[in-house]
Scaffold this active site. Sequence first.
Site, PDB file in Angstrom:
ATOM      1  N   GLY A 141      62.467  56.809 113.362  1.00 45.49           N
ATOM      2  CA  GLY A 141      61.559  55.817 113.915  1.00 45.49           C
ATOM      3  C   GLY A 141      60.099  55.991 113.541  1.00 45.49           C
ATOM      4  O   GLY A 141      59.221  55.420 114.181  1.00 45.49           O
ATOM      5  N   HIS A 181      62.819  49.679 101.720  1.00 46.85           N
ATOM      6  CA  HIS A 181      63.786  50.561 101.060  1.00 46.85           C
ATOM      7  C   HIS A 181      63.016  51.669 100.347  1.00 46.85           C
ATOM      8  O   HIS A 181      61.996  51.397  99.707  1.00 46.85           O
ATOM      9  CB  HIS A 181      64.636  49.766 100.062  1.00 46.85           C
ATOM     10  CG  HIS A 181      65.724  50.582  99.452  1.00 46.85           C
ATOM     11  ND1 HIS A 181      66.860  50.935 100.140  1.00 46.85           N
ATOM     12  CD2 HIS A 181      65.826  51.144  98.228  1.00 46.85           C
ATOM     13  CE1 HIS A 181      67.625  51.678  99.364  1.00 46.85           C
ATOM     14  NE2 HIS A 181      67.023  51.820  98.199  1.00 46.85           N
ATOM     15  N   ASN A 195      63.008  44.098 105.064  1.00 50.64           N
ATOM     16  CA  ASN A 195      63.463  45.484 105.064  1.00 50.64           C
ATOM     17  C   ASN A 195      62.544  46.307 104.166  1.00 50.64           C
ATOM     18  O   ASN A 195      61.964  45.791 103.211  1.00 50.64           O
ATOM     19  CB  ASN A 195      64.900  45.549 104.524  1.00 50.64           C
ATOM     20  CG  ASN A 195      65.457  46.948 104.512  1.00 50.64           C
ATOM     21  OD1 ASN A 195      65.348  47.697 105.482  1.00 50.64           O
ATOM     22  ND2 ASN A 195      66.076  47.327 103.400  1.00 50.64           N
TER      23      ASN A 195
END
Length: 187
Positions: A12, A105, A103
């Site tokens: 996180g 990556h 997202n």
Amino acid sequence: MKRIAVFASGEGTNAENLVKYFRRDGGRARVALIVTNRQSAPVVERARRLGVECVTISRDDFAAGQTIVDLLAAKDIDFVVLAGFLLMIPPCLIERYRGRIVNIHPALLPKFGGKGMYGMRVHEAVVAAGERETGITIHHVNDRYDDGTIIFQAAVEVSPDDSAGDVAAKVRALEEIHFAGVIDGLV
């Protein structure tokens, strides 16, 4: 003010950086919700410390799709950010947030992407392939892992003597520098 949901399955750190960034920014967006699929994930404790609501959703409920769509609607979420989230996004969620779900990556896509390519696995593959650079890719989410339209990339050099841990540290630094600002420009 735009409301962001961050999905995370692990530590996180990116979720925490996003929360702090938007609190400092004081502008047009804030992280209103963190979603995880693992109750034991460290992101749960980070969310608690930060005072951000965190919801755990089971793999089956998530895959079915409607539970997560209903949750995000109930929380008035405008934008979704995947930050180390390891489950495939259900089609109904992609459709509901088309153009508003992204997202990050830990490699320069299209290299080292796809199912099973996350975290240290990516960095180990970069080192094993003898790559001379790697980086981060922020992209729109579609119905295939790591395949959506690329929004932003930043690269860093990989030295011949770098370990996967060294590469991970370099990529983490790029995430800290760029991720929140790119998201801020999208919301």
